[in-house]
Design an enzyme around this catalytic site. Structure first.
Site, short mmCIF file in Angstrom:
data_model
loop_
_atom_site.label_atom_id
_atom_site.label_comp_id
_atom_site.label_asym_id
_atom_site.label_seq_id
_atom_site.Cartn_x
_atom_site.Cartn_y
_atom_site.Cartn_z
N CYS A 113 0.81 -1.22 0.00
CA CYS A 113 0.00 0.00 0.00
C CYS A 113 0.85 1.27 0.00
O CYS A 113 0.33 2.36 -0.24
CB CYS A 113 -0.94 0.00 1.19
N HIS A 252 -3.28 7.25 2.64
CA HIS A 252 -3.68 5.95 2.09
C HIS A 252 -5.07 5.62 2.63
O HIS A 252 -5.36 5.82 3.80
CB HIS A 252 -2.67 4.89 2.52
N ASN A 282 -9.96 -0.28 0.11
CA ASN A 282 -8.50 -0.18 0.06
C ASN A 282 -8.02 -0.71 -1.29
O ASN A 282 -8.13 -1.91 -1.56
CB ASN A 282 -7.91 -1.00 1.21
N1 COA Z 1 -18.19 -8.69 9.55
C1 COA Z 1 -18.64 -8.96 10.78
N2 COA Z 1 -17.83 -9.28 11.80
C2 COA Z 1 -16.51 -9.35 11.53
C3 COA Z 1 -15.98 -9.11 10.26
C4 COA Z 1 -16.88 -8.78 9.23
N3 COA Z 1 -16.48 -8.51 7.99
N4 COA Z 1 -14.64 -9.25 10.31
C5 COA Z 1 -14.33 -9.56 11.58
N5 COA Z 1 -15.46 -9.64 12.32
C6 COA Z 1 -15.60 -9.95 13.73
C7 COA Z 1 -14.45 -10.76 14.28
O1 COA Z 1 -14.67 -12.13 14.04
C8 COA Z 1 -14.49 -10.40 15.74
O2 COA Z 1 -15.50 -11.16 16.36
P1 COA Z 1 -15.29 -11.76 17.84
O3 COA Z 1 -15.14 -10.55 18.71
O4 COA Z 1 -16.56 -12.53 18.07
O5 COA Z 1 -14.06 -12.59 17.77
C9 COA Z 1 -14.95 -8.96 15.74
O6 COA Z 1 -15.57 -8.74 14.47
C10 COA Z 1 -13.84 -7.95 15.95
O7 COA Z 1 -12.77 -8.28 15.08
P2 COA Z 1 -11.45 -7.42 15.04
O8 COA Z 1 -10.54 -8.00 14.01
O9 COA Z 1 -10.89 -7.25 16.43
O10 COA Z 1 -12.05 -6.03 14.57
P3 COA Z 1 -11.34 -4.64 14.41
O11 COA Z 1 -12.04 -3.64 15.19
O12 COA Z 1 -9.86 -4.75 14.56
O13 COA Z 1 -11.63 -4.32 12.88
C11 COA Z 1 -10.44 -4.37 10.79
C12 COA Z 1 -11.12 -5.19 11.88
C13 COA Z 1 -9.84 -5.34 9.78
C14 COA Z 1 -11.47 -3.53 10.12
C15 COA Z 1 -9.35 -3.50 11.41
O14 COA Z 1 -8.55 -4.26 12.27
C16 COA Z 1 -8.46 -2.86 10.39
O15 COA Z 1 -8.90 -2.00 9.64
N6 COA Z 1 -7.16 -3.20 10.37
C17 COA Z 1 -6.16 -2.59 9.54
C18 COA Z 1 -6.49 -2.75 8.10
C19 COA Z 1 -5.46 -2.14 7.27
O16 COA Z 1 -5.21 -1.00 7.35
N7 COA Z 1 -4.89 -2.98 6.44
C20 COA Z 1 -4.04 -2.67 5.41
C21 COA Z 1 -2.90 -1.83 5.75
S1 COA Z 1 -2.54 -1.22 4.26
#
Ligand code: COA
Length: 328
Positions: A113, A252, A282
């Site tokens: 990214c 980004h 993204n």
């Molecule tokens: N829909 C519904 N629930 C979902 C889900 C989806 N698409 N994806 C994950 N969950 C659930 C998980 O299973 C978890 O459930 P649990 O609490 O029962 O175990 C819960 O939601 C929380 O998951 P978590 O991964 O802790 O959520 P989060 O608040 O961290 O959000 C992201 C997840 C991916 C959106 C976030 O971590 C993120 O944006 N990360 C960075 C992404 C990024 O920038 N990536 C690229 C860098 S370039």
């Protein structure tokens, strides 16, 4: 010393839209969850197009807007994690051929990214050294091709698209500074484990779904916010530019919460900040030039605008850039 200026911007988004409601039919997710956790409402999917097709369209627009002739371009560099081919030919070579460019330097880089920031540093250095005069830089991604459509933790986050810019030797509106960095020790937190050399393409690799992108979202989130904030503070301090002086902050576009966190820590206003994640998701290396193009087409980005860019991605890689927009 010869200065380098970003003199034009272009982008291309494939026409097919995949909404959060469409995703509800594919995996156990909801529009509410995706919107609240990421800000994303929809993304584009390239059905019958390859990465080079997306990159070609963005590059053509950037080239047309630059006012240069094809024959003026002396290098094409493409940042992508979804190249048309494994190893070769590079997507840059494919795009250069589609554009009808002859006898140009063409190669790909892989910085996930952060690709567009790495491209800017390369183009700036090549121009300032006198090696080249007009470079076409392209961030192009068909992330849908490496997406596990049964993994809700990742498939809701990404989209396809491309953005491109021409960087040229000019006296006005220079690229002031670019900083890039990496930390390979965290590579496994955001990785596509197959089908290259470590896990070659075979039945097991495919059955174990190693050909798809994997991410420890929560770990990536925290590291991204802290790293980006530090990086943006550093580049502003180094260049003695207060955040008020920035016309446009174009980060980004991975997650609205990451953008908001950095924006708040730096005290940027809504009018300074460009956000397109809600409509494209993204798009990895394409996200910054696509957002820049959006700002250009809505007349927010103008000739002489002082722009701050930042990005974080797999590797890990990160970087930031400060530039005056040299486009018309
Ligand atoms: N829909 C519904 N629930 C979902 C889900 C989806 N698409 N994806 C994950 N969950 C659930 C998980 O299973 C978890 O459930 P649990 O609490 O029962 O175990 C819960 O939601 C929380 O998951 P978590 O991964 O802790 O959520 P989060 O608040 O961290 O959000 C992201 C997840 C991916 C959106 C976030 O971590 C993120 O944006 N990360 C960075 C992404 C990024 O920038 N990536 C690229 C860098 S370039």
């Amino acid at each position: 010393m010869t200065k380098a200026s970003l003199i034009s911007i272009g982008a291309y988004a494939p026409k097919d839209i995949l909404t959060n409601y469409d995703l509800e039919k594919i995996v156990d997710t909801s529009d509410e969850w995706i919107t609240k956790r990421t800000g994303i409402k929809e993304r584009r999917i390239a059905k019958d197009e390859f990465t080079s097709d997306l990159g070609y369209r963005a590059a053509l627009q950037a080239l047309e807007r630059s006012g240069l002739d094809k024959s003026d371009i002396d290098a094409v560099i493409c940042a992508t994690i979804t190249p048309d081919y494994f190893c070769m030919p590079s997507t840059a070579c494919v795009i250069a051929n589609k554009l009808g460019l002859k006898d140009v330097t063409a190669f790909d880089i892989s910085a996930a990214c952060t690709g567009f920031i790495y491209l800017l540093e390369l183009a700036k250095s090549m121009i300032e050294s006198g090696a080249k005069r007009n470079i076409l830089i392209i961030g192009a991604e068909k992330t849908s091709a490496i997406m596990d459509w049964s993994d809700r933790s990742i498939c809701v986050l990404f989209g396809d698209g491309a953005g491109a810019a021409v960087v040229s030797a000019r006296d006005n509106n220079p690229i002031l500074d670019v900083h890039t960095s990496s930390d390979g020790s965290k590579g496994e937190l955001l990785i596509t484990p197959g089908c290259a050399i470590v896990n070659p393409a075979n039945k097991d690799t495919i059955e174990n779904r190693l050909n798809f992108m994997k991410m420890s979202g929560n770990d990536v989130f925290k590291i991204a916010v802290n790293t980006l904030t530090k990086d943006v503070v550093n580049i502003l301090e180094k260049n003695q530019i207060p955040s008020d002086n920035i016309d446009l902050f174009i980060p980004h576009q991975a997650n609205l919460r990451i953008i908001e966190a950095v924006k708040q820590r730096l005290n940027f206003s809504d009018s300074q900040c460009v956000v397109t994640v809600q409509k494209y998701g993204n798009t990895s290396s394409a996200s910054i030039p696509m957002a820049m193009n959006d700002a250009y087409e809505s007349s927010r980005l103008k000739n002489g605008s002082l722009v701050l860019l930042d990005a974080f991605g797999g590797g890990f890689t990160w970087g930031s850039a400060l530039l005056y927009f040299g486009g018309k």
